[in-house]
Design a protein around this motif. Structure first.
Motif, PDB file in Angstrom:
ATOM      1  N   THR A 237       0.821  -1.213   0.000  1.00 38.57           N
ATOM      2  CA  THR A 237       0.000   0.000   0.000  1.00 38.57           C
ATOM      3  C   THR A 237       0.855   1.263   0.000  1.00 38.57           C
ATOM      4  O   THR A 237       0.516   2.261  -0.632  1.00 38.57           O
ATOM      5  CB  THR A 237      -0.943   0.002   1.212  1.00 38.57           C
ATOM      6  N   TYR A 238       1.977   1.227   0.715  1.00 37.74           N
ATOM      7  CA  TYR A 238       2.790   2.428   0.888  1.00 37.74           C
ATOM      8  C   TYR A 238       4.125   2.332   0.169  1.00 37.74           C
ATOM      9  O   TYR A 238       5.075   3.042   0.491  1.00 37.74           O
ATOM     10  CB  TYR A 238       3.013   2.672   2.394  1.00 37.74           C
ATOM     11  N   ILE A 239       4.191   1.464  -0.837  1.00 29.46           N
ATOM     12  CA  ILE A 239       5.466   1.221  -1.503  1.00 29.46           C
ATOM     13  C   ILE A 239       5.972   2.459  -2.246  1.00 29.46           C
ATOM     14  O   ILE A 239       7.175   2.748  -2.261  1.00 29.46           O
ATOM     15  CB  ILE A 239       5.349   0.009  -2.454  1.00 29.46           C
ATOM     16  N   ALA A 240       5.063   3.222  -2.859  1.00 32.45           N
ATOM     17  CA  ALA A 240       5.492   4.415  -3.594  1.00 32.45           C
ATOM     18  C   ALA A 240       6.104   5.448  -2.644  1.00 32.45           C
ATOM     19  O   ALA A 240       7.145   6.061  -2.947  1.00 32.45           O
ATOM     20  CB  ALA A 240       4.312   5.021  -4.345  1.00 32.45           C
ATOM     21  N   HIS A 241       5.470   5.633  -1.493  1.00 29.76           N
ATOM     22  CA  HIS A 241       5.997   6.582  -0.502  1.00 29.76           C
ATOM     23  C   HIS A 241       7.363   6.119   0.016  1.00 29.76           C
ATOM     24  O   HIS A 241       8.281   6.930   0.191  1.00 29.76           O
ATOM     25  CB  HIS A 241       5.025   6.714   0.665  1.00 29.76           C
ATOM     26  N   THR A 242       7.504   4.826   0.262  1.00 28.84           N
ATOM     27  CA  THR A 242       8.769   4.298   0.775  1.00 28.84           C
ATOM     28  C   THR A 242       9.883   4.474  -0.242  1.00 28.84           C
ATOM     29  O   THR A 242      11.004   4.884   0.096  1.00 28.84           O
ATOM     30  CB  THR A 242       8.625   2.804   1.129  1.00 28.84           C
ATOM     31  N   MET A 243       9.602   4.170  -1.494  1.00 28.70           N
ATOM     32  CA  MET A 243      10.622   4.255  -2.522  1.00 28.70           C
ATOM     33  C   MET A 243      11.078   5.696  -2.766  1.00 28.70           C
ATOM     34  O   MET A 243      12.265   5.957  -2.988  1.00 28.70           O
ATOM     35  CB  MET A 243      10.118   3.642  -3.833  1.00 28.70           C
ATOM     36  N   THR A 244      10.158   6.637  -2.732  1.00 26.33           N
ATOM     37  CA  THR A 244      10.528   8.030  -3.020  1.00 26.33           C
ATOM     38  C   THR A 244      11.101   8.738  -1.793  1.00 26.33           C
ATOM     39  O   THR A 244      12.121   9.422  -1.885  1.00 26.33           O
ATOM     40  CB  THR A 244       9.309   8.820  -3.541  1.00 26.33           C
ATOM     41  N   ALA A 245      10.452   8.562  -0.640  1.00 28.52           N
ATOM     42  CA  ALA A 245      10.853   9.307   0.554  1.00 28.52           C
ATOM     43  C   ALA A 245      12.018   8.671   1.297  1.00 28.52           C
ATOM     44  O   ALA A 245      12.802   9.377   1.945  1.00 28.52           O
ATOM     45  CB  ALA A 245       9.659   9.439   1.507  1.00 28.52           C
ATOM     46  N   VAL A 246      12.160   7.350   1.241  1.00 27.00           N
ATOM     47  CA  VAL A 246      13.213   6.655   2.002  1.00 27.00           C
ATOM     48  C   VAL A 246      14.372   6.252   1.083  1.00 27.00           C
ATOM     49  O   VAL A 246      15.528   6.554   1.364  1.00 27.00           O
ATOM     50  CB  VAL A 246      12.645   5.413   2.720  1.00 27.00           C
ATOM     51  N   ALA A 247      14.067   5.571  -0.030  1.00 26.34           N
ATOM     52  CA  ALA A 247      15.128   5.100  -0.929  1.00 26.34           C
ATOM     53  C   ALA A 247      15.647   6.201  -1.842  1.00 26.34           C
ATOM     54  O   ALA A 247      16.723   6.073  -2.421  1.00 26.34           O
ATOM     55  CB  ALA A 247      14.620   3.928  -1.759  1.00 26.34           C
ATOM     56  N   GLY A 248      14.859   7.270  -2.000  1.00 26.05           N
ATOM     57  CA  GLY A 248      15.284   8.371  -2.861  1.00 26.05           C
ATOM     58  C   GLY A 248      15.148   8.075  -4.337  1.00 26.05           C
ATOM     59  O   GLY A 248      15.837   8.675  -5.173  1.00 26.05           O
ATOM     60  N   ILE A 249      14.268   7.163  -4.698  1.00 30.00           N
ATOM     61  CA  ILE A 249      14.040   6.819  -6.096  1.00 30.00           C
ATOM     62  C   ILE A 249      13.099   7.845  -6.717  1.00 30.00           C
ATOM     63  O   ILE A 249      12.070   8.186  -6.115  1.00 30.00           O
ATOM     64  CB  ILE A 249      13.441   5.401  -6.204  1.00 30.00           C
ATOM     65  N   PRO A 250      13.387   8.376  -7.902  1.00 33.46           N
ATOM     66  CA  PRO A 250      12.496   9.368  -8.536  1.00 33.46           C
ATOM     67  C   PRO A 250      11.097   8.790  -8.774  1.00 33.46           C
ATOM     68  O   PRO A 250      10.957   7.599  -9.082  1.00 33.46           O
ATOM     69  CB  PRO A 250      13.188   9.673  -9.863  1.00 33.46           C
TER      70      PRO A 250
END
Length: 402
Positions: A237-250
């Motif tokens: 559910t929160y994968i997009a937020h994790t990838m952008t906010a934590v991993a720094g993926i565009p």
């Protein structure tokens, strides 16, 4: 498994292309996956198109999930006396018409009703499709056959959902439902042509199907799915937020992330089917702890882009390994009511969806960060493992065959 197989199944399946029959059933899963998951990626467009708020748009997704929970047991029980091929065809027609009604729904209220209606045949179709697939192959290959049907849902996340999202963003979000309707019609034609006809069980009835609800092992299997699979959805559910906010993926690479998750689901589904053929309970005992470990590692790896991408695939694979075993377990626990028991698995997974998303949202609201849902998911997987152990211990005292 004699009660799952109709008297003429063994002779009929020899003259039919089993691979094409299973492919036809899987195509129905592709359509279901596209309509269920693409809405999440088009919420912004839906909000603008209907002039509604974000929470109201979210209710459209909830309405679909509620339709799955209500429709799975209801339609499976009502259709118990129908030949399984006829039931599958009826459910696909229902699904197609309901999605096309979403295309023409003029306002928010009618859209809410149409999304609820579109969810009604979801669980019942997967339930009867799993029973048909299991009846087409020897008992030692049931897990593989079920996993191939479920692969339609996984493949939709790799190909169908990204394509439908692009279509909706580029040419209008309502075209999603035209695409789903077209897939539904294709699946309808394939099932009509390739799935062999099987007479309904002579003793089939609504009462007989509902008898599955009296069995403790059925409820324990459902609880394993609700709790154990909840962690999968808490993370997704929160994968997009994790990838952008934590991993720094565009954010532009999020479709690639979702595709990786889908590829993991496809791989895990295939492996899970093979494992379930060797030992259903053994698969549950191994996969649930593996999910917990994968989610903990994901929470750590999410701080770096490349390790985050790798673990997205691993989490998708580990979670989907569970589905064939759960589906087979329900067939074993209620062989005289296979359609209802199998359908209930998808109702349970939608409850898991709601549970995981809710608990993940709670820990984020508490300020624990976007990796916290994965840790919640790990706890849920361990709790699901505990339920599986309890089920196994009770089975030793009273085997399913009794």
């Amino acid at each position: 498994m004699s009660s799952v197989l109709s008297p003429s199944t063994a002779t009929r399946t020899k003259t039919h292309n089993i691979g094409m029959a299973i492919f036809a059933l899987a195509m129905g899963g592709v359509g279901i996956g596209v309509t269920e998951f693409t809405m999440m990626g088009l919420l912004k467009e839906v909000e603008e198109g209907l002039g509604i708020s974000t929470p109201e748009a979210g209710h459209l997704i909830s309405a679909y999930a509620l339709g799955v929970v209500v429709g799975a047991p209801l339609l499976a029980a009502v259709g118990a006396k129908l030949p399984r091929k006829n039931l599958a065809l009826g459910l696909l027609l229902f699904f197609t018409v309901a999605n096309l009604s979403s295309f023409i729904a003029p306002d928010y209220g009618s859209m809410l009703v149409s999304r609820f209606a579109a969810g009604l045949p979801h669980g019942a179709f997967f339930g009867v499709a799993a029973v048909i697939a299991a009846s087409l192959v020897p008992a030692t290959k049931r897990g593989w056959a079920i996993s191939m049907v479920m692969a339609g849902l996984s493949v939709s996340n790799v190909v169908g959902v990204p394509a439908a999202t692009w279509l909706g963003q580029t040419f209008g979000w309502r075209l999603l439902f035209v695409l789903v309707g077209a897939i539904g019609l294709l699946a309808l034609a394939l099932v009509w042509k390739f799935v062999p006809f099987q007479h309904a069980h002579p003793d089939a009835s609504i009462r007989r199907e509902l008898g599955a609800l009296k069995r403790l092992q059925v409820w324990l299997a459902l609880l394993v799915g609700i709790v154990g699979f909840g962690g999968f959805f808490a993370t997704y559910t929160y994968i997009a937020h994790t990838m952008t906010a934590v991993a720094g993926i565009p954010s532009a690479l999020i479709p690639l992330v979702v595709a990786l998750y889908g590829l993991g689901m496809v791989a895990g589904n295939i492996v899970g089917g093979r494992l379930a053929d060797k030992s259903v309970m053994g698969t549950l005992y191994r996969v649930l702890p593996a999910i917990a470990v994968a989610l903990v590692v994901y929470a750590i790896a999410a701080h770096w882009p490349w390790s985050a991408m790798v673990m997205v695939f691993v989490v998708g694979a580990s979670g989907s390994m569970l589905i064939p075993a759960l589906q087979t377990r329900l067939l074993d626990a209620s062989p005289d009511a296979p359609s209802l028991a199998s359908s209930l698995n998808h109702a349970a997974l939608n409850v898991a969806n709601a549970l995981g998303a809710f608990l993940g949202g709670v820990v984020i609201a508490l300020g624990w960060g976007f990796v916290a849902p994965a840790l919640v998911g790990a706890v849920l997987a361990i709790l699901g493992f505990g339920v599986a152990l309890l089920s196994g211990l009770l089975e030793r005292k009273r085997p399913l065959a009794a």
